[in-house]
Motif scaffolding. Sequence first.
Motif, PDB file in Angstrom:
ATOM      1  N   PHE A   1       1.220  25.191  47.409  1.00  0.00           N
ATOM      2  CA  PHE A   1       0.611  25.562  45.651  1.00  0.00           C
ATOM      3  C   PHE A   1       1.071  25.685  44.707  1.00  0.00           C
ATOM      4  N   GLY A   2       1.877  25.688  44.565  1.00  0.00           N
ATOM      5  CA  GLY A   2       3.267  25.985  43.385  1.00  0.00           C
ATOM      6  C   GLY A   2       3.629  27.244  43.421  1.00  0.00           C
TER       7      GLY A   2
ATOM      8  N   TYR B   1      -3.298  37.676  45.571  1.00  0.00           N
ATOM      9  CA  TYR B   1      -3.611  36.554  44.797  1.00  0.00           C
ATOM     10  C   TYR B   1      -5.063  36.306  43.856  1.00  0.00           C
ATOM     11  N   ALA B   2      -6.417  37.371  45.040  1.00  0.00           N
ATOM     12  CA  ALA B   2      -7.964  37.511  44.445  1.00  0.00           C
ATOM     13  C   ALA B   2      -7.342  39.062  42.731  1.00  0.00           C
ATOM     14  N   ASP B   3      -6.312  38.849  42.520  1.00  0.00           N
ATOM     15  CA  ASP B   3      -6.304  39.753  41.688  1.00  0.00           C
ATOM     16  C   ASP B   3      -5.824  39.024  40.623  1.00  0.00           C
ATOM     17  N   ILE B   4      -5.027  37.973  40.321  1.00  0.00           N
ATOM     18  CA  ILE B   4      -4.810  37.088  38.990  1.00  0.00           C
ATOM     19  C   ILE B   4      -6.710  36.459  38.408  1.00  0.00           C
TER      20      ILE B   4
ATOM     21  N   PRO C   1      -8.177  34.120  35.836  1.00  0.00           N
ATOM     22  CA  PRO C   1      -8.488  32.814  35.994  1.00  0.00           C
ATOM     23  C   PRO C   1      -7.537  33.027  33.876  1.00  0.00           C
ATOM     24  N   GLY C   2      -5.921  31.328  34.153  1.00  0.00           N
ATOM     25  CA  GLY C   2      -5.366  31.008  33.261  1.00  0.00           C
ATOM     26  C   GLY C   2      -3.997  32.416  33.307  1.00  0.00           C
TER      27      GLY C   2
ATOM     28  N   ALA D   1      -5.795  29.591  40.419  1.00  0.00           N
ATOM     29  CA  ALA D   1      -5.791  28.364  40.230  1.00  0.00           C
ATOM     30  C   ALA D   1      -5.292  27.324  40.057  1.00  0.00           C
ATOM     31  N   ALA D   2      -3.825  27.398  40.427  1.00  0.00           N
ATOM     32  CA  ALA D   2      -2.451  26.079  39.827  1.00  0.00           C
ATOM     33  C   ALA D   2      -1.211  26.603  40.085  1.00  0.00           C
ATOM     34  N   SER D   3      -0.015  25.540  40.095  1.00  0.00           N
ATOM     35  CA  SER D   3       0.740  25.535  40.620  1.00  0.00           C
ATOM     36  C   SER D   3       1.470  27.118  39.539  1.00  0.00           C
TER      37      SER D   3
END
Length: 107
Positions: A26-27, A63-66, A68-69, A87-89
């Motif tokens: 997932f990066g 991970y859900a606590d991160i 967007p951006g 949702a990114a690497s």
Amino acid sequence: VHRLDIPQPEMAADRIVGQVLRVDRFGNLITNIDRRMFEKLAGGGAVDVRVGPHMVPKLVSTYADIAPGEIAALFGSTDHLECAAHAASAALELGVRVGDPVELQRV
């Protein structure tokens, strides 16, 4: 049997210097710094996290606590410090790869 030599982080009174051990599919950047080391350094206080030349703005529980951006640090399934992006690497976003330094500094 193959043994993997995992480099040990260097610990000082007010900081830990480790490195990125691997980048998962997932990066996410997985480091050689475990939760026990982190907690010993933090002593209940704040810690700055730097991956390569980048400051990681916050430590989250999942991970859900991160948002967007956002890029954040967390402890993954192996209880090692990881750096992840929503949702990114994180590896691509930060331009960081295996072997790059990870530094924790008590604030």
